[in-house]
Design an enzyme around this catalytic site. Structure first.
Site, PDB file in Angstrom:
ATOM      1  N   SER A   1       0.836  -1.207   0.000  1.00 37.29           N
ATOM      2  CA  SER A   1       0.000   0.000   0.000  1.00 37.29           C
ATOM      3  C   SER A   1       0.870   1.256   0.000  1.00 37.29           C
ATOM      4  CB  SER A   1      -0.967  -0.055   1.192  1.00 37.29           C
ATOM      5  OG  SER A   1      -1.981   0.916   1.073  1.00 37.29           O
ATOM      6  N   ALA A   2       0.726   2.123   1.011  1.00 32.81           N
ATOM      7  CA  ALA A   2       1.602   3.293   1.082  1.00 32.81           C
ATOM      8  C   ALA A   2       3.060   2.870   1.148  1.00 32.81           C
ATOM      9  CB  ALA A   2       1.243   4.146   2.299  1.00 32.81           C
TER      10      ALA A   2
END
Length: 317
Positions: free
Chosen positions: A149-150
């Site tokens: 994700s991030a």
């Protein structure tokens, strides 16, 4: 689709997706929720977990997982959480599973979080941690950078930053459902809105604001999709077909291949965002991590043998 994946999708749709519909992000609530819900797996037999949370441990604040036997592969892992919540502790299920499958020692970095520490603090910490590994004598060719994700976007931004600074690059990058476009221009933000069990598409812009503040969302150090990919090491990208962030992966894969980078891109059907976190419960997560481990092992062969030439792949799993 396994029943475990169906159950995971049902849970996140009921418990997480409603939070992403709120017009304002409650950072404290997100952190508290994650802290309460963390399931910490047992340290694998024969392995040792070492926590580095002394203030003097920076930039290597986080957790080392290593076995007693010699290991020639080192993984620098960057957790997800929108740059404002989660931690190495929240991602132990994924990190432990990846380490044991790869037979690699792994450092899960506790980078600084927004809004207390906005862009580019997370990137500064990741770059500093990688350079610390090199300074400690770890060969670049034996290192993989990975994240979800991030953290997946951060891993890619770290590669761009290191290349531009002429640092020795790691052997490969592994990106699980990476968030690479904080400007939210991907078509899947609209087309998969409603299909994604975890996020409303509009939530991404709100999360980006928490991290960026007034910074430009198209800065490649924040949104690596907008960077140049020439000269990067091989990449493995895994994403789900219903994710609002799917195009953050598809466009990176296309652009990287156009720049001559070897890319293995896997699209997994009917799994939640960051599904690798559901190891060992979810069969899809276990298979995905096996593939990731194989990719890393092939990119980081022991010193006595050269890496075999590999061809890029795209697959619908």
């Amino acid at each position: 689709m396994s029943w475990q994946s169906a159950l995971a999708c049902w849970i996140v749709r009921r418990r997480m997706r409603p939070e992403t519909a709120k017009p304002v992000i409650d950072v404290a609530r997100a952190r508290a929720y994650t802290a309460r819900r963390v399931w910490s797996p047992k340290v694998p037999p024969g392995w040792r977990l070492t926590e580095h949370y002394d203030i003097h441990a920076a930039p290597l604040r986080g957790e080392w997982l290593a076995s007693a036997a010699p290991q020639h592969i080192t993984i620098l892992y960057l957790h997800g959480g929108g740059y404002y919540f989660c931690s190495p502790r929240s991602h132990r299920s994924l990190v432990f599973a990846l380490a044991t499958r790869t037979d690699a020692r792994i450092f899960s970095l506790d980078y600084r979080l927004a809004p207390e520490h906005r862009f580019p603090c997370a990137l500064d910490d990741a770059v500093a941690a990688y350079r610390r590994l090199l300074a400690d004598g770890v060969p670049a060719r034996s290192i993989a950078i990975a994240g979800d994700s991030a953290g997946g976007g951060l891993a890619l931004a770290t590669l761009l930053k290191l290349r531009d600074a002429a640092d020795p690059l790691p052997a490969c990058g592994v990106l699980f459902s990476p968030w690479t476009d904080l400007a939210s221009t991907g078509a899947s933000i609209v087309t998969n809105d409603g299909r994604d069990p975890m996020f409303h598409g509009a939530a991404l812009a709100r999360a980006a604001k928490v991290y960026l503040g007034d910074a430009d969302a198209t800065n490649p150090c924040a949104s690596p999709l907008y960077g140049r990919f020439e000269g990067l090491p091989p990449l493995l990208i895994q994403a789900g077909d219903t994710e609002v962030l799917l195009d953050d992966s598809t466009r990176v894969a296309e652009k990287a291949r156009g720049a001559g980078v070897t890319v293995d891109f896997e699209i997994w059907p009917k799994v939640p965002h960051g599904f690798q976190l559901f190891a060992p419960f979810m069969p899809e997560a276990n298979r995905a991590l096996e593939r990731a481990a194989r990719f890393i092992r092939e990119a980081t062969p022991p010193p006595q043998r050269a890496a075999a030439q590999r061809l890029p792949e795209t697959s619908i799993v």
